[in-house]
Write a protein that holds these residues in place. Sequence first.
Motif, PDB file in Angstrom:
ATOM      1  N   ASP A   9      -4.575 -59.145  62.891  1.00 40.76           N
ATOM      2  CA  ASP A   9      -3.524 -59.254  63.895  1.00 40.76           C
ATOM      3  C   ASP A   9      -4.018 -59.100  65.333  1.00 40.76           C
ATOM      4  OD1 ASP A   9      -1.632 -59.550  61.857  1.00 40.76           O
ATOM      5  OD2 ASP A   9      -1.445 -57.372  61.635  1.00 40.76           O
ATOM      6  N   GLY A  10      -5.302 -58.917  65.524  1.00 35.16           N
ATOM      7  CA  GLY A  10      -5.826 -58.721  66.867  1.00 35.16           C
ATOM      8  C   GLY A  10      -5.884 -60.013  67.671  1.00 35.16           C
ATOM      9  N   ILE A  31      -9.086 -60.878  57.734  1.00 32.83           N
ATOM     10  CA  ILE A  31      -8.557 -59.912  56.779  1.00 32.83           C
ATOM     11  C   ILE A  31      -8.313 -58.584  57.484  1.00 32.83           C
ATOM     12  CG2 ILE A  31     -10.830 -59.121  55.997  1.00 32.83           C
ATOM     13  CD1 ILE A  31      -9.513 -59.091  53.147  1.00 32.83           C
ATOM     14  N   GLY A  32      -7.209 -57.968  57.158  1.00 26.82           N
ATOM     15  CA  GLY A  32      -6.864 -56.703  57.784  1.00 26.82           C
ATOM     16  C   GLY A  32      -6.134 -55.807  56.815  1.00 26.82           C
ATOM     17  N   ARG A  33      -5.390 -54.859  57.377  1.00 33.43           N
ATOM     18  CA  ARG A  33      -4.666 -53.927  56.530  1.00 33.43           C
ATOM     19  C   ARG A  33      -3.544 -54.631  55.768  1.00 33.43           C
ATOM     20  NH1 ARG A  33      -3.376 -49.360  60.946  1.00 33.43           N
ATOM     21  NH2 ARG A  33      -2.857 -51.265  62.059  1.00 33.43           N
ATOM     22  N   PRO A  34      -3.240 -54.217  54.545  1.00 27.66           N
ATOM     23  CA  PRO A  34      -3.797 -53.053  53.842  1.00 27.66           C
ATOM     24  C   PRO A  34      -5.081 -53.340  53.071  1.00 27.66           C
ATOM     25  CG  PRO A  34      -2.031 -53.984  52.540  1.00 27.66           C
ATOM     26  CD  PRO A  34      -2.100 -54.815  53.798  1.00 27.66           C
ATOM     27  N   GLU A  35      -5.431 -54.639  52.895  1.00 27.11           N
ATOM     28  CA  GLU A  35      -6.613 -54.943  52.083  1.00 27.11           C
ATOM     29  C   GLU A  35      -7.877 -54.328  52.679  1.00 27.11           C
ATOM     30  OE1 GLU A  35      -3.523 -58.067  51.556  1.00 27.11           O
ATOM     31  OE2 GLU A  35      -4.586 -57.282  53.306  1.00 27.11           O
ATOM     32  N   LEU A  36      -8.023 -54.463  53.995  1.00 30.26           N
ATOM     33  CA  LEU A  36      -9.184 -53.908  54.686  1.00 30.26           C
ATOM     34  C   LEU A  36      -8.681 -52.919  55.723  1.00 30.26           C
ATOM     35  CD1 LEU A  36     -12.366 -54.312  55.171  1.00 30.26           C
ATOM     36  CD2 LEU A  36     -11.622 -55.524  57.216  1.00 30.26           C
ATOM     37  N   PRO A  41     -12.951 -46.277  54.892  1.00 36.32           N
ATOM     38  CA  PRO A  41     -14.196 -47.038  54.785  1.00 36.32           C
ATOM     39  C   PRO A  41     -14.566 -47.452  53.370  1.00 36.32           C
ATOM     40  CG  PRO A  41     -14.464 -45.202  56.305  1.00 36.32           C
ATOM     41  CD  PRO A  41     -13.125 -45.025  55.655  1.00 36.32           C
ATOM     42  N   ASP A  42     -14.025 -46.743  52.368  1.00 38.31           N
ATOM     43  CA  ASP A  42     -14.335 -47.093  50.989  1.00 38.31           C
ATOM     44  C   ASP A  42     -13.758 -48.444  50.587  1.00 38.31           C
ATOM     45  OD1 ASP A  42     -11.895 -45.342  51.298  1.00 38.31           O
ATOM     46  OD2 ASP A  42     -11.543 -46.054  49.255  1.00 38.31           O
ATOM     47  N   THR A  43     -12.806 -48.987  51.386  1.00 42.43           N
ATOM     48  CA  THR A  43     -12.199 -50.274  51.046  1.00 42.43           C
ATOM     49  C   THR A  43     -13.009 -51.455  51.557  1.00 42.43           C
ATOM     50  OG1 THR A  43     -10.892 -50.431  53.101  1.00 42.43           O
ATOM     51  CG2 THR A  43      -9.917 -49.187  51.282  1.00 42.43           C
ATOM     52  N   ILE A  44     -14.003 -51.194  52.386  1.00 44.89           N
ATOM     53  CA  ILE A  44     -14.611 -52.271  53.169  1.00 44.89           C
ATOM     54  C   ILE A  44     -15.566 -53.147  52.373  1.00 44.89           C
ATOM     55  CG2 ILE A  44     -16.158 -52.722  55.118  1.00 44.89           C
ATOM     56  CD1 ILE A  44     -14.866 -50.285  56.512  1.00 44.89           C
ATOM     57  N   ILE A  45     -16.487 -52.539  51.636  1.00 41.19           N
ATOM     58  CA  ILE A  45     -17.567 -53.301  51.010  1.00 41.19           C
ATOM     59  C   ILE A  45     -17.029 -54.342  50.031  1.00 41.19           C
ATOM     60  CG2 ILE A  45     -19.550 -53.144  49.456  1.00 41.19           C
ATOM     61  CD1 ILE A  45     -20.246 -50.486  50.740  1.00 41.19           C
ATOM     62  N   GLU A  46     -16.165 -53.943  49.143  1.00 42.13           N
ATOM     63  CA  GLU A  46     -15.680 -54.863  48.110  1.00 42.13           C
ATOM     64  C   GLU A  46     -14.906 -56.034  48.715  1.00 42.13           C
ATOM     65  OE1 GLU A  46     -12.895 -54.793  44.060  1.00 42.13           O
ATOM     66  OE2 GLU A  46     -13.396 -52.933  45.098  1.00 42.13           O
ATOM     67  N   VAL A  47     -14.083 -55.742  49.719  1.00 38.85           N
ATOM     68  CA  VAL A  47     -13.251 -56.789  50.322  1.00 38.85           C
ATOM     69  C   VAL A  47     -14.109 -57.822  51.050  1.00 38.85           C
ATOM     70  CG1 VAL A  47     -11.485 -57.253  52.054  1.00 38.85           C
ATOM     71  CG2 VAL A  47     -11.225 -55.311  50.523  1.00 38.85           C
ATOM     72  N   ILE A  48     -15.056 -57.374  51.856  1.00 40.27           N
ATOM     73  CA  ILE A  48     -15.897 -58.308  52.608  1.00 40.27           C
ATOM     74  C   ILE A  48     -16.809 -59.083  51.672  1.00 40.27           C
ATOM     75  CG2 ILE A  48     -17.753 -58.485  54.312  1.00 40.27           C
ATOM     76  CD1 ILE A  48     -16.475 -56.231  55.847  1.00 40.27           C
ATOM     77  N   ALA A  49     -17.395 -58.409  50.703  1.00 38.92           N
ATOM     78  CA  ALA A  49     -18.287 -59.087  49.766  1.00 38.92           C
ATOM     79  C   ALA A  49     -17.559 -60.182  49.008  1.00 38.92           C
ATOM     80  CB  ALA A  49     -18.889 -58.076  48.792  1.00 38.92           C
ATOM     81  N   GLY A  50     -16.298 -59.924  48.661  1.00 38.65           N
ATOM     82  CA  GLY A  50     -15.521 -60.908  47.921  1.00 38.65           C
ATOM     83  C   GLY A  50     -15.229 -62.164  48.711  1.00 38.65           C
ATOM     84  N   ALA A  51     -15.286 -62.083  50.044  1.00 44.52           N
ATOM     85  CA  ALA A  51     -14.990 -63.245  50.888  1.00 44.52           C
ATOM     86  C   ALA A  51     -16.180 -64.184  51.049  1.00 44.52           C
ATOM     87  CB  ALA A  51     -14.521 -62.786  52.265  1.00 44.52           C
ATOM     88  N   LYS A  52     -17.370 -63.723  50.682  1.00 44.38           N
ATOM     89  CA  LYS A  52     -18.598 -64.524  50.747  1.00 44.38           C
ATOM     90  C   LYS A  52     -18.806 -65.188  52.116  1.00 44.38           C
ATOM     91  CE  LYS A  52     -18.876 -65.388  45.890  1.00 44.38           C
ATOM     92  NZ  LYS A  52     -18.099 -65.648  44.816  1.00 44.38           N
TER      93      LYS A  52
END
Length: 301
Positions: A9-10, A31-36, A41-52
Motif C-alpha cells: 500500500d505504500g 506483497i504486504g500485510r497480513p501475508e508479509l 520477521p518470522d513471516t518474511i522468508i517463506e513469503v518472499i521465497a515463494g514469490a521467486k
Amino acid sequence: MRLLVTGRDGQVAASLLAAGQARAGVEVAAIGRPELDLARPDTIIEVIAGAKPDIVVSAAAYTAVDQAEDEPDLAFTVNATGAGKVAETAARLGVPVIHLSTDYVFDGSKAGAYVEADPTAPLGVYGASKLAGEQAVAAANPRHLILRTAWVYSPFGKNFVKTMLRLAAGRHEISVVSDQWGNPTSALDIADAILHAAAVLHGDKSFARFGTYHLAGSGETSWSGFARHILDTSLKFGGPWARVRDITTMDYPTKARRPANSRLSSAKFADAFGWTAPDWRMSAGEVVQRLVEETRQILSA
C-alpha cells in the motif's frame, strides 16, 4: 524480470505496480500485510521465497515519524530487523535487494546537499531506525542498493501534495514551514529509477557498484515554496487554491525533530545508472494535474 516489492500500500509500491504494467518484459508483484508483516520477521522468508523474484525491492517501512518517538521498539523491529530479514532472504535466494531509506539519517546541519559519504546523525527514532535498517541490509546482502530519498509524494496514499490540496479546498490561507529545505521527490520518478536500476542489475551479473545512493528530485525548495507551487498549479487546472503564509519550525512544533536541510545530491546514482530525476516542479505539476482531474471526474460522476 520479476520484481517483488514489500509494502503493497505504500507510495513507491503503488507507483512500481503502475509503472511495471507499461514495461515489456517486466513483472512487478507487491506483497504486504497480513501475508508479509515486517513486525513479525518470522513471516518474511517463506513469503518472499515463494514469490521467486529476480530482484527484491524493500519498500515497506514504519513511517510515522512523530509516533515513532512513542513506539521505538516497533519502529526498530520493522525498519531495522524486518528490513534486514528481507535482505537476508534475498541473499539466500541469490538475488539483489533494493532498499528504500531516507534523508532523516542526517541531522540537517550541513550547509549544502548531502552526499553518501557524509556522516549520519539522525535526530529522532524514525531516522535512527532507518539508519539501523541500512546497516542491517548491508550486512545481510552484499548485493544491495540502498536508496535514500526525501519529501516523497505521489497520486497514491497520504502525502504533502494531497494534504495541501485538501486544506486549500476549505481554507483561504495555509501556514507552512519555510526554514526546512529539501528535494521534493515523486514516487513515480522513484519507480522509474528503480526499474532502470533493476534492469541494469538483471542484465549485468558482474555489476560491482552495489552500495548506498541518494535518489531525489532535481532542484530544491522549502516546504512553503513546495506548497506554493502545488497550489498555483492546482489553480491553473481549476483546482483549489489558498494563500501560503511562511512560518518557522519553531512556530510548528512536532514531537520529532526534522532536519532543517534535507537536500540530497543524486550525482552518484546518475553516474552509476545514467538516470537523473526531472526537475521537481515538472514532476510535482504532473501529479497535481492528475489529482485535480481525478477529483473533477469523481465530482462529476
